[in-house]
Design a protein around this motif. Sequence first.
Motif, short mmCIF file in Angstrom:
data_model
loop_
_atom_site.label_atom_id
_atom_site.label_comp_id
_atom_site.label_asym_id
_atom_site.label_seq_id
_atom_site.Cartn_x
_atom_site.Cartn_y
_atom_site.Cartn_z
N PHE A 141 34.42 41.44 30.19
CA PHE A 141 35.75 41.97 30.50
C PHE A 141 36.79 40.87 30.48
CE2 PHE A 141 33.76 45.83 31.15
CZ PHE A 141 34.57 46.80 31.73
N ALA A 142 36.44 39.70 31.02
CA ALA A 142 37.39 38.59 31.04
C ALA A 142 37.72 38.14 29.61
CB ALA A 142 36.82 37.43 31.85
N LEU A 143 36.72 38.09 28.75
CA LEU A 143 36.93 37.60 27.38
C LEU A 143 37.74 38.57 26.53
CD1 LEU A 143 33.44 36.02 26.63
CD2 LEU A 143 35.59 34.82 26.90
N VAL A 144 37.62 39.88 26.78
CA VAL A 144 38.39 40.84 25.99
C VAL A 144 39.72 41.17 26.64
CG1 VAL A 144 36.30 41.88 25.04
CG2 VAL A 144 37.33 42.88 27.09
N GLY A 145 40.02 40.50 27.78
CA GLY A 145 41.32 40.68 28.40
C GLY A 145 41.44 41.89 29.30
N ARG A 146 40.32 42.34 29.86
CA ARG A 146 40.33 43.49 30.76
C ARG A 146 40.40 43.04 32.21
NH1 ARG A 146 37.58 47.97 28.47
NH2 ARG A 146 37.80 49.00 30.49
N ASP A 147 40.83 43.93 33.09
CA ASP A 147 40.87 43.65 34.52
C ASP A 147 39.44 43.52 35.06
OD1 ASP A 147 41.78 43.42 37.21
OD2 ASP A 147 41.38 45.57 37.49
N THR A 148 39.17 42.46 35.80
CA THR A 148 37.83 42.22 36.34
C THR A 148 37.77 42.32 37.85
OG1 THR A 148 38.23 39.82 36.50
CG2 THR A 148 37.32 40.64 34.42
N SER A 149 38.86 42.72 38.49
CA SER A 149 38.93 42.66 39.95
C SER A 149 37.84 43.49 40.63
CB SER A 149 40.31 43.10 40.44
OG SER A 149 40.60 44.41 40.00
N HIS A 150 37.57 44.69 40.09
CA HIS A 150 36.57 45.55 40.73
C HIS A 150 35.16 44.97 40.58
CE1 HIS A 150 36.98 46.64 36.54
NE2 HIS A 150 35.84 47.31 36.56
N TRP B 186 34.60 31.78 34.10
CA TRP B 186 35.44 32.28 33.02
C TRP B 186 36.61 33.10 33.57
CZ3 TRP B 186 36.97 31.59 28.35
CH2 TRP B 186 36.18 30.86 27.47
N ALA B 187 36.36 33.86 34.63
CA ALA B 187 37.46 34.60 35.25
C ALA B 187 38.51 33.63 35.79
CB ALA B 187 36.93 35.48 36.39
#
Length: 672
Positions: free
Chosen positions: A485-494, A531-532
């Motif tokens: 998710f971090a590499l494709v630019g998605r929100d990772t908070s959850h 990575w995040a």
Amino acid sequence: MRVVANIGPAEDKDGGQLKAYIDQLKQEVRDLGKLDGVISPSIYDTAQLLRFEPPANPDDVEKLVDWLLRQQQPDGGWGGEEGSDSLPRHVPTLAAVLALHEKAPESRKAQAQAAVSRGIGFLRWTAKVWRRDSAGSLPDDIPVAAELTLPLLLSDKTTQRLLKMLPRRSRRLRALLKPVRRLLGRSRGPFKMPQRPLVSQRNFNAVHALGARRKRLITGMLYMASRSSEGRAPMHTWEAWDKKAGLSFWLARSLMPWPIGLGARAMSLGLWPAKLGLWPVKMGLWLYLKKRGPMPGVEGMDAMDVMDGSGGIGHSPVATAVWLRALRELKNRKLLWRLLDKQRFQRLEQSATDFLERSSKATLTSIPGAVPTVWPINRFEQTWALFGLYVMGLLKEGPVMEAARPQLDELRQVLNKNKGLGMSDHFVCDGDITATTVSLMVDTGRSHPLDRVILDRFMRGQHFITYDYELQPSVTTTAHATLAFALVGRDTSHLVGLLLGWQDPEGYWRGDKWHKSWLYTTAQVMIALAWAEKKRLLRADGQDALRRGLKALLDAQHPGGGWGFTRVSTLAETAYAVQALYALKDLPLFDTVKETVGKEDIKTALRRAARWMTAQEAHEADLRRASGEKYSIHKEKYWIGKELYCPYRVDRVFELSALVALQSDPELRSTP
């Protein structure tokens, strides 16, 4: 990921050694996927195959018995080193005890019975590890399907006779007979008290309860699974299904005539309890035969056709062996036999036999009948080995990347075609392998617009799943999803929130259902959080978790420089720790002098690890040369299947990539 500076031949005194590591690593990468993956032999699967589908050659039977005898540990158990956690060892130990008791040839009887006695002693003294109080639950890192395979072995009549166990439904028998015995006297035969069991069934209440829950889930999945020709998670444990449920599944195959399919579906959905018999299915068969007559050769009418594209059942050798035995016994069921295409029957029989032979070759033992716990695993092997290169910065440039490029291109094609990736092209896609492959594709410049959609396929609310209907989420699967998710630019908070909640007070991440070592679990989470942090997606609580994880990892380093979740350092676990430290050592988060641990502490730990790994690799190379084996003969088994196993190439690439990166990094070659 950080690129390791110049991984060509080094000019220092260790240049020849580094070049040897690089050459070995390149060869391992080129071999990825060959034989559909190489993997350690499984005691449980091999023992069950010996019981249900033994080799035709008596000499091969004797070799299998000898192999099982050699695997027994001094404490009497099988499936792990002496003194290790006994919980994952009961399934292989029970299977080995049964196989040796039933199948040992006369020339090995005495030795086998002595081994059986020691095995029973191990079970007797360690059975309480399964006992839980009323509010307790089993840990997440029990072997795959232990809630099905352990009750299966415990319910075997031979097991109950050897362990003097009362059936679960007769627990109150002793209490009920006490007043009768007291009234009639001790010598009255019909009322003789049962002998006290060596192992009490009460120890296994929790695993029986979990197994009942799993069976309910499997029953709900039967009809869905019957519509697919790919291997699925329920099929991997086919040997442990209830027989009636299994038969109803066979009859629910796609294209079944509606009277048969309707009856089978009624059973699979629980509308007709299996304990009342197979009457819905039998009535469907009767109606169909009365109307149409015998229909041999009709496509889809093969009641045993649950085979996936690998030629086996659920990528499981033991499930395939039990299925093959049932297939051959089907000839005695006249009603079903009339429906079978006899030529197709022979093709299925040959396909299953070939599957078992090919899976045996993947263990590299040269013992016919010694089979792994899961196979084929070629896509898993490719993905995880390349991930080891990626974490150490070896997929950016240099000779290793040249060897890896065809593998990466192949994974990209399969990912696009299947909208995901499984352990092989014939098994259902899973979230863990898919997320890890997406990370590889993005970092190596092979990203695709489909990647974001592919990841959504495995989201269930706030959780990222490995397989449908799983009983608990996986820590490492969530970590790999966070990285993707971090590499494709998605929100990772959850996802990050879940990872932070799973960190224990000491700073570790433990209890993953796919790997036994906390070092692997902790390393995978720290790589994802690193990575995040690089993508500025990590908040203060996430940064604090990284600090505590790093301190715990540094504190766990053994005096010699290696790591191991026991007191013994291992090459593979040291490589896991090195991966995590590499992901952290260039983070600005650890630049400031205010930090409890910083970059210099990381570099010092890596230098110590480099010295230990170099010495240990030389020692294990001598062992390999002496034994003539390609991989270490005492390779640790930490990956969790139906029992613990080792994917040889994956761990070997992890070790070699760590050695190459450590020796080629100019910052680490200098003396601190």
